[in-house]
Design a protein around this motif. Structure first.
Motif, PDB file in Angstrom:
ATOM      1  N   THR A   1    -100.810  -8.572 -20.940  1.00 44.03           N
ATOM      2  CA  THR A   1     -99.345  -8.565 -21.041  1.00 44.03           C
ATOM      3  C   THR A   1     -98.857  -9.969 -21.396  1.00 44.03           C
ATOM      4  O   THR A   1     -99.102 -10.450 -22.480  1.00 44.03           O
TER       5      THR A   1
ATOM      6  N   THR B   1     -95.058 -12.237 -16.736  1.00 43.07           N
ATOM      7  CA  THR B   1     -94.755 -10.877 -16.311  1.00 43.07           C
ATOM      8  C   THR B   1     -94.643 -10.804 -14.788  1.00 43.07           C
ATOM      9  O   THR B   1     -95.422 -11.436 -14.067  1.00 43.07           O
TER      10      THR B   1
ATOM     11  N   GLN C   1     -94.300  -5.438 -12.792  1.00 46.31           N
ATOM     12  CA  GLN C   1     -94.718  -5.007 -14.130  1.00 46.31           C
ATOM     13  C   GLN C   1     -96.245  -4.996 -14.261  1.00 46.31           C
ATOM     14  O   GLN C   1     -96.814  -4.109 -14.909  1.00 46.31           O
TER      15      GLN C   1
END
Length: 344
Positions: free
Chosen positions: A41, A45, A49
């Motif tokens: 990601t 983040t 999440q």
């Protein structure tokens, strides 16, 4: 012998099951999963999440369920697309099933590589092939030279030749790969300019210039170890009564060595040579990273450095299999070479 091999194969299967379960547990510890989520990601983040990513990609399923899915004895469950609510693949670059299906190691599905964005099989097996080529040439160089050194040293124990070769063998064994690799690079590549080819280019074609340094680096350590074992075996054989009897019958020293001593002296080195395969798997990690040769060791380091879980599991499975199968071949070969050894 057949019964012995079948028992050993059963033991190997149980050993592989236990070891892969331990490795699977360690690799899937929560810190490793979070690092994987971060790498897939963004660095900033949020924790929520990251947790959602792990849930959406199936990493929060029950441990035994996931292990069974990886093996292929439990149907692999598709993940749900949070946007549409429909079953979907874990990763777009893999062929994961979109419905419950038996698809694991036993079916030839080793999972998805999150680092290389492809299936584990398409990355792991070409890397194994590249390392197999490297190991083949290392053995071609290492085995004949080490046996010759060990035989020459053991033929006349205590002679000047024996002392010289023994010192050289000990020195090579005491020099690890990362030291000899640097020394060879400085001497042959930097100073003399003889071997300037990069091992990274070997994937496009092996030449003397791009393959000699990795082969030399791996072979030099094994030469000393096998030579010392061969020398010890040769010294022991040369003191046996049947050697003295052959000499008293008038046979020449060379004939006694070749016809009587050599075969018996090579029984112990055979076992040692077979056990070089597991050592080569660990040795190539250093050498392949040092010379940028993209084989099994290089792939293993990349997988570990990027928390590539499925690829790490595939590398671990291959390592365990090679260690166990070489031990089996060693035991069977030793029983055939030495009539005094019986399976019972």
């Amino acid at each position: 012998m057949l019964s012995f091999i079948l028992r050993r194969l059963g033991t190997m299967a149980l050993t592989m099951l236990c070891l892969t379960m331990v490795v699977f547990f360690l690799i899937n510890l929560d810190p490793n999963l979070k690092k994987l989520a971060i790498s897939q990601t963004e660095m900033h983040t949020s924790a929520e999440q990251l947790e959602n990513w792990l849930v959406n990609h199936g990493y929060r399923q029950n441990f035994f369920s996931r292990y069974g899915q990886w093996l292929g004895i439990v149907p692999k469950q598709p993940v749900t697309d949070p946007a549409t609510g429909k079953p979907t693949r874990r990763f777009a670059f893999c062929n994961d099933p979109v419905e419950p299906t038996f698809s694991g190691v036993l079916q030839g599905d080793f999972g998805c590589s999150t680092k290389f964005k492809t299936t584990v099989a398409s990355k792991l097996f070409p890397a194994l092939s590249a390392t197999g080529i490297l190991m083949f040439w290392v053995l071609v160089v290492m085995v004949p030279i080490s046996l010759l050194i060990g035989i020459l040293a053991g033929m006349r124990e205590g002679s000047r030749t024996d002392r010289t070769l023994s010192v050289a063998s000990i020195a090579s064994t005491a020099t690890p790969e990362y030291v000899s690799g640097v020394i060879f690079t400085v001497i042959f590549a930097s100073s003399l300019g003889l071997l300037n080819g990069s091992a990274a280019s070997a994937s496009r074609g092996i030449t003397f210039y791009n393959f000699t340094l990795p082969v030399m680096t791996l072979a030099i350590y094994g030469i000393g170890y096998i030579a010392r074992m061969t020398r010890a075996s040769m010294v022991e054989v040369m003191t046996q009564q049947y050697i003295r009897t052959a000499r008293l019958k008038g046979l020449s020293f060379g004939s006694v060595v070749v016809k009587h001593a050599l075969r018996n002296a090579l029984i112990a080195p055979f076992t040692v040579i077979m056990l070089q395969f597991p050592w080569l798997l660990t040795g190539v990690v250093i050498v392949e990273v040092m010379f940028r040769y993209q084989g099994f060791g290089y792939t293993l380091v990349e997988a570990a450095g990027n928390n590539d879980i499925d690829l790490l599991l595939g590398c671990s499975l291959v390592s365990v299999f090679i260690v166990l199968i070489t031990q089996l071949i060693s035991d069977v070969g030793y029983a055939f070479l030495n009539p005094r050894i019986r399976v019972q």
